[in-house]
Structures are given as structure tokens and as C-alpha cells.
Design a protein around this motif. Sequence first.
Motif, mmCIF file in Angstrom:
data_model
loop_
_atom_site.group_PDB
_atom_site.id
_atom_site.type_symbol
_atom_site.label_atom_id
_atom_site.label_comp_id
_atom_site.label_asym_id
_atom_site.label_seq_id
_atom_site.Cartn_x
_atom_site.Cartn_y
_atom_site.Cartn_z
ATOM 1 N N VAL A 1 12.061 -8.437 2.688
ATOM 2 C CA VAL A 1 11.356 -7.155 2.649
ATOM 3 C C VAL A 1 11.903 -6.281 1.531
ATOM 4 C CG1 VAL A 1 10.829 -5.044 3.929
ATOM 5 C CG2 VAL A 1 10.754 -7.256 5.090
ATOM 6 N N ARG A 2 13.222 -6.299 1.323
ATOM 7 C CA ARG A 2 13.800 -5.508 0.234
ATOM 8 C C ARG A 2 13.186 -5.915 -1.104
ATOM 9 N NH1 ARG A 2 20.205 -5.723 -0.912
ATOM 10 N NH2 ARG A 2 19.660 -7.919 -1.243
ATOM 11 N N GLU A 3 13.028 -7.212 -1.332
ATOM 12 C CA GLU A 3 12.406 -7.663 -2.574
ATOM 13 C C GLU A 3 10.955 -7.209 -2.650
ATOM 14 O OE1 GLU A 3 12.677 -11.876 -4.575
ATOM 15 O OE2 GLU A 3 10.787 -11.745 -3.437
ATOM 16 N N ALA A 4 10.230 -7.279 -1.519
ATOM 17 C CA ALA A 4 8.834 -6.824 -1.503
ATOM 18 C C ALA A 4 8.741 -5.347 -1.848
ATOM 19 C CB ALA A 4 8.214 -7.098 -0.134
ATOM 20 N N LEU A 5 9.690 -4.558 -1.340
ATOM 21 C CA LEU A 5 9.721 -3.133 -1.653
ATOM 22 C C LEU A 5 9.969 -2.920 -3.146
ATOM 23 C CD1 LEU A 5 9.683 -0.214 -0.618
ATOM 24 C CD2 LEU A 5 12.127 -0.440 -0.120
ATOM 25 N N GLU A 6 10.829 -3.728 -3.728
ATOM 26 C CA GLU A 6 11.092 -3.635 -5.168
ATOM 27 C C GLU A 6 9.843 -3.975 -5.981
ATOM 28 O OE1 GLU A 6 14.355 -6.316 -5.408
ATOM 29 O OE2 GLU A 6 15.854 -4.840 -4.770
ATOM 30 N N ILE A 7 9.045 -4.920 -5.481
ATOM 31 C CA ILE A 7 7.787 -5.253 -6.153
ATOM 32 C C ILE A 7 6.842 -4.057 -6.126
ATOM 33 C CG2 ILE A 7 5.707 -6.697 -6.015
ATOM 34 C CD1 ILE A 7 7.545 -8.932 -4.879
ATOM 35 N N ALA A 8 6.763 -3.404 -4.980
ATOM 36 C CA ALA A 8 5.910 -2.215 -4.865
ATOM 37 C C ALA A 8 6.344 -1.137 -5.843
ATOM 38 C CB ALA A 8 5.947 -1.691 -3.434
ATOM 39 N N LEU B 1 1.304 -10.067 -3.054
ATOM 40 C CA LEU B 1 2.537 -9.424 -3.509
ATOM 41 C C LEU B 1 3.122 -10.192 -4.698
ATOM 42 C CD1 LEU B 1 4.458 -8.545 -0.214
ATOM 43 C CD2 LEU B 1 3.736 -6.912 -1.963
ATOM 44 N N VAL B 2 3.073 -11.500 -4.607
ATOM 45 C CA VAL B 2 3.595 -12.330 -5.692
ATOM 46 C C VAL B 2 2.766 -12.126 -6.958
ATOM 47 C CG1 VAL B 2 4.135 -14.696 -6.389
ATOM 48 C CG2 VAL B 2 4.463 -14.000 -4.002
ATOM 49 N N ASP B 3 1.452 -12.000 -6.791
ATOM 50 C CA ASP B 3 0.580 -11.746 -7.942
ATOM 51 C C ASP B 3 0.880 -10.378 -8.562
ATOM 52 O OD1 ASP B 3 -0.652 -14.163 -7.421
ATOM 53 O OD2 ASP B 3 -2.275 -13.251 -6.254
ATOM 54 N N TYR B 4 1.059 -9.371 -7.713
ATOM 55 C CA TYR B 4 1.394 -8.034 -8.223
ATOM 56 C C TYR B 4 2.739 -8.058 -8.957
ATOM 57 C CZ TYR B 4 -2.399 -5.407 -5.974
ATOM 58 O OH TYR B 4 -3.629 -4.888 -5.620
ATOM 59 N N ALA B 5 3.673 -8.848 -8.463
ATOM 60 C CA ALA B 5 4.972 -8.952 -9.131
ATOM 61 C C ALA B 5 4.808 -9.554 -10.518
ATOM 62 C CB ALA B 5 5.929 -9.797 -8.295
ATOM 63 N N ALA B 6 3.990 -10.589 -10.626
ATOM 64 C CA ALA B 6 3.789 -11.257 -11.910
ATOM 65 C C ALA B 6 3.175 -10.306 -12.938
ATOM 66 C CB ALA B 6 2.897 -12.480 -11.725
ATOM 67 N N GLN B 7 2.312 -9.407 -12.480
ATOM 68 C CA GLN B 7 1.637 -8.481 -13.392
ATOM 69 C C GLN B 7 2.606 -7.528 -14.078
ATOM 70 O OE1 GLN B 7 -1.529 -6.532 -11.203
ATOM 71 N NE2 GLN B 7 -2.429 -8.480 -10.582
ATOM 72 N N VAL B 8 3.726 -7.227 -13.421
ATOM 73 C CA VAL B 8 4.682 -6.271 -13.999
ATOM 74 C C VAL B 8 6.032 -6.922 -14.296
ATOM 75 C CG1 VAL B 8 3.568 -4.284 -12.925
ATOM 76 C CG2 VAL B 8 5.407 -5.481 -11.693
ATOM 77 N N GLY B 9 6.147 -8.240 -14.138
ATOM 78 C CA GLY B 9 7.389 -8.938 -14.434
ATOM 79 C C GLY B 9 8.488 -8.709 -13.417
ATOM 80 N N ALA B 10 8.114 -8.395 -12.173
ATOM 81 C CA ALA B 10 9.106 -8.172 -11.117
ATOM 82 C C ALA B 10 9.529 -9.498 -10.483
ATOM 83 C CB ALA B 10 8.546 -7.239 -10.050
ATOM 84 N N ASP B 11 10.720 -9.524 -9.950
ATOM 85 C CA ASP B 11 11.266 -10.717 -9.304
ATOM 86 C C ASP B 11 10.602 -10.899 -7.939
ATOM 87 O OD1 ASP B 11 12.750 -12.800 -8.317
ATOM 88 O OD2 ASP B 11 14.693 -11.821 -8.554
ATOM 89 N N ALA C 1 8.057 -1.448 -8.567
ATOM 90 C CA ALA C 1 7.817 -1.870 -9.948
ATOM 91 C C ALA C 1 6.367 -1.654 -10.354
ATOM 92 C CB ALA C 1 8.197 -3.336 -10.117
ATOM 93 N N ASN C 2 5.467 -1.624 -9.351
ATOM 94 C CA ASN C 2 4.059 -1.360 -9.603
ATOM 95 C C ASN C 2 3.712 0.126 -9.521
ATOM 96 O OD1 ASN C 2 2.001 -3.853 -9.777
ATOM 97 N ND2 ASN C 2 3.798 -4.490 -8.586
ATOM 98 N N GLY C 3 4.745 0.966 -9.411
ATOM 99 C CA GLY C 3 4.516 2.407 -9.389
ATOM 100 C C GLY C 3 3.960 2.927 -8.080
ATOM 101 N N ILE C 4 4.155 2.197 -6.998
ATOM 102 C CA ILE C 4 3.615 2.583 -5.700
ATOM 103 C C ILE C 4 4.632 3.428 -4.930
ATOM 104 C CG2 ILE C 4 2.726 1.752 -3.492
ATOM 105 C CD1 ILE C 4 0.914 1.100 -5.871
ATOM 106 N N THR C 5 4.179 4.544 -4.395
ATOM 107 C CA THR C 5 4.986 5.323 -3.456
ATOM 108 C C THR C 5 4.730 4.755 -2.070
ATOM 109 O OG1 THR C 5 4.828 7.322 -4.813
ATOM 110 C CG2 THR C 5 5.443 7.598 -2.485
ATOM 111 N N VAL C 6 5.660 3.976 -1.582
ATOM 112 C CA VAL C 6 5.495 3.297 -0.297
ATOM 113 C C VAL C 6 5.762 4.301 0.827
ATOM 114 C CG1 VAL C 6 6.319 1.418 1.174
ATOM 115 C CG2 VAL C 6 6.155 1.086 -1.301
ATOM 116 N N GLU C 7 4.782 4.492 1.676
ATOM 117 C CA GLU C 7 4.875 5.479 2.747
ATOM 118 C C GLU C 7 5.559 4.896 3.983
ATOM 119 O OE1 GLU C 7 3.967 8.575 2.472
ATOM 120 O OE2 GLU C 7 2.718 8.603 0.680
ATOM 121 N N ALA C 8 6.300 5.732 4.670
ATOM 122 C CA ALA C 8 6.846 5.341 5.968
ATOM 123 C C ALA C 8 5.734 5.387 7.017
ATOM 124 C CB ALA C 8 7.985 6.271 6.366
#
Length: 359
Positions: A223-230, A308-318, A232-239
Motif C-alpha cells: 500500500v505504501r508503494e501504491a500511495l507513492e504512485i498516487a 495503478l501499475v499503468d499510472y506508475a509507468a506513465q510517470v516513471g514511478a516504482d 507521483a501522479n499529483g493526486i491528493t489522496v483523501e482519507a
Amino acid sequence: MKITILGAGAIGGLAGAYMAGAGHDVTLVDRWAEHIDAIKANGITVDGVRGDLHFDVKALHPSELEGPLEAVLIATKSQHTIEALESVLPLFGPETFVVSYQNGFNEHDIAARLTEAGLGGLERVIGSIPNYGGALVDPGYLEFVHEGAIQLGEMMGERTPRLLELAEMLSALTEVQLSDNIWGQIWAKEVYSAQVVFSALVNAPIRETLGVERYAKIAGAVVREALEIAEANGITVEAFDFFDPANYKPQTPADTQKLIDNINHAVWLLKKDQKPDAHQFKKKGSGIWWDIVYRNRPSEVRSSNGKLVDYAAQVGADSRLNARLCEMIYEIEGGQRQLGFENYDELEAYIASIGKALP
């Protein structure tokens, strides 16, 4: 407002049943003919956390639906979103709008197809996150598995009259929370659901998966990595109710323990309304687990968490952990891998090998 729900499974079926029970104009549509025939003949039977209930609700086969439509709630599995939308495009009127009432990153895909069809775009779309849970057990029979609120918001951010009216109607089922950043809420659900995907690697109740500290730490790393992907895509992840993104950035062992406590609380919330002495639940895991084990069909991981993996690829995130997790699910669905705790051992070793274990 007249509501047409495409997909009469647990999420759509429960919403339709409760809104119809409150006197609202609702029609359920589903391509599973036996399910629609059962609803036409005998209504919907619901058991689970709220006891044994029965609802009469209008139901139609897709070929019987007529336009113009007003509010279209797409409540299918996310991989069937565009297919469901295509089926009703000829029935659109000038005021028709679409609600993605499901998991996954579907809203922009819906808007793109509407634009392609000359029917507008994102202004026609409302996003949502139904956080209650259930199961379609048999034709005409749903199980209400756990309580949860609905997040609802216009993709353009306004508080429109149609949004407020829809929220009032859905409140017949559960609490509705309006959001001015529904895209951030949707990302939050998909980030959080990485640990739900993780729980589906074994055929066991959630207390034996996320409820075990060792396994919760593995899920937390994903989940921490998924949050980093978000991010990296400029998303403000809401609680939301049981998810605070801040908890998934542990810097110390004490922070990790706080995260484990949060996951344990989430597990408790999911189970707190279940009374095993009153009802023996058929659905004992996530919707992904349900598809793999009970329905023996592909889950929606490819079109939700796989994105999520596709979104990561678009911005070069791990995205190595999420990609590995998704591949393991795909292998289970394809018969190349068995469900089992050895999958947790494998993922744990992989996390350590790339230096992504929690402190």
C-alpha cells in the motif's frame, strides 16, 4: 429522479433494493437472465448484517430497457464498465448522466467514450465509492456482508442539484458523504485496496490474513508503494472511514506499529456488525476472493489495481510490488498458481530483496 442501475449484483442490487423500498423510481438491469427473472417473479431476498429482508424492485433484461434515461448507475465489475455503457448510449437524452458506482478508475474512461459518441464528457459523470459490502449468492438472493458509507461527488467538483438528489435517494441504504475531490477519494480506495488484493492470495478469512501482524506488514509495504504512485501522479489522496494515507508512511518501528493497529481496527470495522450466531456468512473474504473461490471467474484486479501499475509507468514511478502482486493474482486466476500462505512468504522475500520492508 429515475434511476437505472446496470449491474444487479451485491453493490447495485442492494442500492436498488433499498431505494425502491423507500419509494424511489429504480430499475435494475443485468445480463444474468436468471437473476432478473428471479427478481421479476419474487423480488430480492437479502440476509446478512441487517437480518432477513425482502424487497420488490423493478427489473429488466438489457433488451427491455427504453430511453431516454435519466440517471445511469454502472454497478458492474470494473472490467465490464465500457461494455455496460455501450449498451445504453442509444438511450441517452440531453440530461442523462452516468455514475461509476463501482471499484476502479472508470470515470475518465466513461467520459472519453461519451466524448467519442458526441454526448459530452466529464460533466456528464459522477464518481462514487460504495464502501459497504455484499455478495450475489444466487438469483434473486443477496447477502449484506458489512456496513459502510458511500462517497459521492461530481467529477467537475460542484454541488449540483442532481448530486444532492441522488445522495438523498442513496441515503435510503446508508450514509452518503459528499466529496469535492471524488477523484482523490477514488484513488484512496484503489490505494487502500492493494491490501485487499493481497488478502486474496490465500483462501482464508481476513483475520488470518490482514489480521496477522507479519502479513499486515507485507500488505502495508504494498500500500505504501501504491500511495507513492498516487503522489507521483499529483493526486491528493483523501482519507476515508478506515484509511488514513499518513499511516502508510512509517519512518520508525513505532510508526509501523501504529499502522498495524490501524489495519487491525479496519479488520474489526469490517466484521463488527456480523453476528455468526444469527447468520453464517457465505462471503468470508473480499470481492476478489469471492470471484476466484466462489464464482471461479477472473476478478477485477486487471481493471482496478492493475491500472495503478499503468499510472506508475506513465510517470516513471516504482511499481514493482504492486506489479508482482497483480501478477500473482493473474497466475491464480489462470491456474498457474495455487492459493496459499506460501504466496505471502514469496512476496515477503521479494519485498526484503528490493529494500521495501517497513521499518
